[in-house]
Write a protein that holds these residues in place. Structure first.
Motif, PDB file in Angstrom:
ATOM      1  N   VAL A 105      67.306  64.113  25.333  1.00  9.88           N
ATOM      2  CA  VAL A 105      66.864  63.308  24.209  1.00  9.88           C
ATOM      3  C   VAL A 105      66.528  64.247  23.061  1.00  9.88           C
ATOM      4  CG1 VAL A 105      64.452  63.216  24.972  1.00  9.88           C
ATOM      5  CG2 VAL A 105      65.343  61.432  23.465  1.00  9.88           C
ATOM      6  N   TYR A 106      66.779  63.790  21.856  1.00  8.06           N
ATOM      7  CA  TYR A 106      66.582  64.616  20.669  1.00  8.06           C
ATOM      8  C   TYR A 106      65.679  63.890  19.667  1.00  8.06           C
ATOM      9  CZ  TYR A 106      71.001  66.444  22.522  1.00  8.06           C
ATOM     10  OH  TYR A 106      71.990  66.939  23.332  1.00  8.06           O
ATOM     11  N   VAL A 107      65.091  64.673  18.789  1.00  8.85           N
ATOM     12  CA  VAL A 107      64.508  64.102  17.594  1.00  8.85           C
ATOM     13  C   VAL A 107      64.870  65.022  16.432  1.00  8.85           C
ATOM     14  CG1 VAL A 107      62.204  65.116  17.978  1.00  8.85           C
ATOM     15  CG2 VAL A 107      62.471  63.142  16.476  1.00  8.85           C
ATOM     16  N   GLN A 108      65.600  64.478  15.498  1.00  7.66           N
ATOM     17  CA  GLN A 108      65.958  65.197  14.292  1.00  7.66           C
ATOM     18  C   GLN A 108      64.861  64.950  13.270  1.00  7.66           C
ATOM     19  OE1 GLN A 108      68.684  67.238  13.495  1.00  7.66           O
ATOM     20  NE2 GLN A 108      67.559  67.601  11.594  1.00  7.66           N
ATOM     21  N   MET A 109      64.253  66.025  12.789  1.00  2.00           N
ATOM     22  CA  MET A 109      63.127  65.909  11.873  1.00  2.00           C
ATOM     23  C   MET A 109      63.520  66.510  10.537  1.00  2.00           C
ATOM     24  SD  MET A 109      60.029  66.867  14.507  1.00  2.00           S
ATOM     25  CE  MET A 109      60.433  68.600  14.529  1.00  2.00           C
ATOM     26  N   ASN A 110      63.585  65.674   9.525  1.00  2.42           N
ATOM     27  CA  ASN A 110      63.939  66.103   8.178  1.00  2.42           C
ATOM     28  C   ASN A 110      62.763  65.928   7.237  1.00  2.42           C
ATOM     29  OD1 ASN A 110      66.612  66.545   9.070  1.00  2.42           O
ATOM     30  ND2 ASN A 110      67.187  64.425   8.586  1.00  2.42           N
ATOM     31  N   SER A 111      62.850  66.558   6.091  1.00  9.66           N
ATOM     32  CA  SER A 111      61.798  66.447   5.069  1.00  9.66           C
ATOM     33  C   SER A 111      60.426  66.690   5.679  1.00  9.66           C
ATOM     34  CB  SER A 111      61.856  65.068   4.401  1.00  9.66           C
ATOM     35  OG  SER A 111      63.117  64.853   3.815  1.00  9.66           O
ATOM     36  N   LEU A 112      60.311  67.737   6.434  1.00 10.73           N
ATOM     37  CA  LEU A 112      59.061  68.008   7.148  1.00 10.73           C
ATOM     38  C   LEU A 112      57.930  68.297   6.183  1.00 10.73           C
ATOM     39  CD1 LEU A 112      60.556  70.009  10.100  1.00 10.73           C
ATOM     40  CD2 LEU A 112      59.073  68.004  10.334  1.00 10.73           C
ATOM     41  N   LYS A 113      56.741  67.861   6.601  1.00 10.75           N
ATOM     42  CA  LYS A 113      55.529  68.016   5.809  1.00 10.75           C
ATOM     43  C   LYS A 113      54.518  68.828   6.617  1.00 10.75           C
ATOM     44  CE  LYS A 113      56.180  63.350   3.921  1.00 10.75           C
ATOM     45  NZ  LYS A 113      55.553  62.011   3.758  1.00 10.75           N
ATOM     46  N   PRO A 114      53.591  69.479   5.952  1.00  5.87           N
ATOM     47  CA  PRO A 114      52.565  70.231   6.692  1.00  5.87           C
ATOM     48  C   PRO A 114      51.821  69.356   7.702  1.00  5.87           C
ATOM     49  CG  PRO A 114      52.527  70.866   4.393  1.00  5.87           C
ATOM     50  CD  PRO A 114      53.486  69.720   4.496  1.00  5.87           C
ATOM     51  N   GLU A 115      51.649  68.092   7.403  1.00  2.00           N
ATOM     52  CA  GLU A 115      50.945  67.203   8.332  1.00  2.00           C
ATOM     53  C   GLU A 115      51.757  66.881   9.574  1.00  2.00           C
ATOM     54  OE1 GLU A 115      51.423  66.732   5.036  1.00  2.00           O
ATOM     55  OE2 GLU A 115      51.767  64.596   4.583  1.00  2.00           O
TER      56      GLU A 115
END
Length: 128
Positions: free
Chosen positions: A79-89
């Motif tokens: 299983v994957y999670v693509q994380m874009n536009s990451l923020k410090p939070e």
């Protein structure tokens, strides 16, 4: 013995992207609903994203909608999670979770008590 092994974490600048992977073994992956959770320092673990065993249904916490995409490859037990536009939070330890579902192909779960198996976690750090 069920094992969930996360990978893909790291340090990224705000606005960047990461893709986390979770390789599963010891369970019937194609009959398991999967989820991603995260825990930031000093905070409780929180739900991030979930996917049904068929992959046909997904759900996200509001703070990541439009930025994160969960997917799965049942042939690879991953299983994957693509994380874009990451923020410090988004900085946290990210955990993969799994639970066996015998019949319902489009059911997903958002509560950590719904999951029977957990990985060890992978650190994601987003710098500002």
């Amino acid at each position: 013995q069920v094992q969930l092994v996360e990978s893909g974490g790291g340090l990224v600048q705000a606005g960047g992207s990461l893709r986390l992977s979770c390789a599963a073994s010891g369970l019937t992956f194609s009959r398991s609903a999967m989820g991603w959770f995260r825990q930031a320092p000093g905070k409780e673990r929180e739900f991030v994203a979930a996917i049904s065993r068929s992959g046909g249904s997904t759900h996200y916490t509001d703070s990541v909608k439009g930025r994160f995409t969960i997917s799965r490859d049942n042939a690879k037990n991953t299983v994957y999670v693509q994380m874009n536009s990451l923020k410090p939070e988004d900085t946290a330890v990210y955990y993969c979770a799994a639970t066996y579902i015998r019949y319902a192909t489009n059911t997903y779960y958002t509560g950590d008590n719904d999951y029977a198996y957990w990985g060890q976690g992978t650190q994601v750090t987003v710098s500002s």
